[in-house]
Scaffold this motif. Sequence first.
Motif, PDB file in Angstrom:
ATOM      1  N   TRP A   4       0.823  -1.213   0.000  1.00  4.36           N
ATOM      2  CA  TRP A   4       0.000   0.000   0.000  1.00  4.36           C
ATOM      3  C   TRP A   4       0.857   1.264   0.000  1.00  4.36           C
ATOM      4  O   TRP A   4       0.489   2.272  -0.598  1.00  4.36           O
ATOM      5  N   ARG A   5       2.021   1.239   0.649  1.00  8.81           N
ATOM      6  CA  ARG A   5       2.908   2.407   0.652  1.00  8.81           C
ATOM      7  C   ARG A   5       3.434   2.686  -0.756  1.00  8.81           C
ATOM      8  O   ARG A   5       3.536   3.828  -1.181  1.00  8.81           O
ATOM      9  N   ASP A   6       3.790   1.603  -1.453  1.00  9.89           N
ATOM     10  CA  ASP A   6       4.301   1.744  -2.811  1.00  9.89           C
ATOM     11  C   ASP A   6       3.221   2.261  -3.746  1.00  9.89           C
ATOM     12  O   ASP A   6       3.472   3.101  -4.606  1.00  9.89           O
ATOM     13  N   GLU A   7       2.020   1.742  -3.563  1.00 14.85           N
ATOM     14  CA  GLU A   7       0.900   2.178  -4.390  1.00 14.85           C
ATOM     15  C   GLU A   7       0.594   3.652  -4.158  1.00 14.85           C
ATOM     16  O   GLU A   7       0.384   4.416  -5.094  1.00 14.85           O
ATOM     17  N   LEU A   8       0.621   4.069  -2.892  1.00 13.75           N
ATOM     18  CA  LEU A   8       0.348   5.464  -2.530  1.00 13.75           C
ATOM     19  C   LEU A   8       1.408   6.408  -3.086  1.00 13.75           C
ATOM     20  O   LEU A   8       1.096   7.495  -3.565  1.00 13.75           O
ATOM     21  N   SER A   9       2.668   5.985  -3.058  1.00 11.17           N
ATOM     22  CA  SER A   9       3.757   6.847  -3.523  1.00 11.17           C
ATOM     23  C   SER A   9       3.949   6.796  -5.030  1.00 11.17           C
ATOM     24  O   SER A   9       4.661   7.619  -5.592  1.00 11.17           O
ATOM     25  N   GLY A  10       3.326   5.830  -5.695  1.00 13.42           N
ATOM     26  CA  GLY A  10       3.466   5.696  -7.136  1.00 13.42           C
ATOM     27  C   GLY A  10       4.737   4.964  -7.555  1.00 13.42           C
ATOM     28  O   GLY A  10       5.153   5.031  -8.709  1.00 13.42           O
ATOM     29  N   LYS A  11       5.366   4.273  -6.613  1.00 11.11           N
ATOM     30  CA  LYS A  11       6.606   3.545  -6.891  1.00 11.11           C
ATOM     31  C   LYS A  11       6.332   2.399  -7.860  1.00 11.11           C
ATOM     32  O   LYS A  11       5.379   1.658  -7.725  1.00 11.11           O
ATOM     33  N   GLU A  12       7.220   2.263  -8.832  1.00 13.84           N
ATOM     34  CA  GLU A  12       7.111   1.153  -9.777  1.00 13.84           C
ATOM     35  C   GLU A  12       7.530  -0.136  -9.083  1.00 13.84           C
ATOM     36  O   GLU A  12       8.407  -0.129  -8.219  1.00 13.84           O
ATOM     37  N   LYS A  13       6.933  -1.228  -9.488  1.00 13.46           N
ATOM     38  CA  LYS A  13       7.155  -2.517  -8.834  1.00 13.46           C
ATOM     39  C   LYS A  13       8.587  -3.021  -8.992  1.00 13.46           C
ATOM     40  O   LYS A  13       9.122  -3.697  -8.124  1.00 13.46           O
TER      41      LYS A  13
END
Length: 194
Positions: A4-13
């Motif tokens: 969820w943190r990655d999704e919120l920040s827009g970080k690529e997988k």
Amino acid sequence: RVNWRDELSGKEKDKTRIEAESDNLKKIALINYTVNKAKKNMRNYNDKMYFGKSEISDENEIVKATQVHHIFPQSEFPQIADYLENLIVLTPNQHFSMAHPDNKTRYIDRDFQYICLISKSAKIFESLVLRKEDFYDFNNYKEVLNTGLETREFTYVKDNDFLEIVNKIDIFCDENKKNNKYMNLLKKNYSKFN
């Protein structure tokens, strides 16, 4: 599964959080560099062409214009923050008392913003039409106005038709023209188009 943190920040997988943070810092540094470069170019141009005087005609301002102001704020419109057509050179008093009353830089005085738009239109007209310079770009100015006034109306203005530009600005800023608290400045700066 996506964190969820990655999704919120827009970080690529496919990137680590450290890589993503590094990329963000590089983007911020690049943005700051391009905005500061545009401000420096604007200040140098103003010193050369107008001897360091404010772009806003005001006989009460006798100090050198040292402040480069975003007509449409960088915080609200980052996509046009480095456009020369969105920058105007002001005296410290004009910047911190009129553009941002009481030095509240998060607040934009809409009456003074209208005067900035009128004055900037005149300066761009002088540069493009009278002196035939390539410092400014008319299409960039239309994009600045479209973005800042949240419209697409300026898209249809013919090249270098500054009277149409000013007429459209007047329509979008009608209230700021009628009841402007800086009426003396407005008359002085608007007279360039009468």
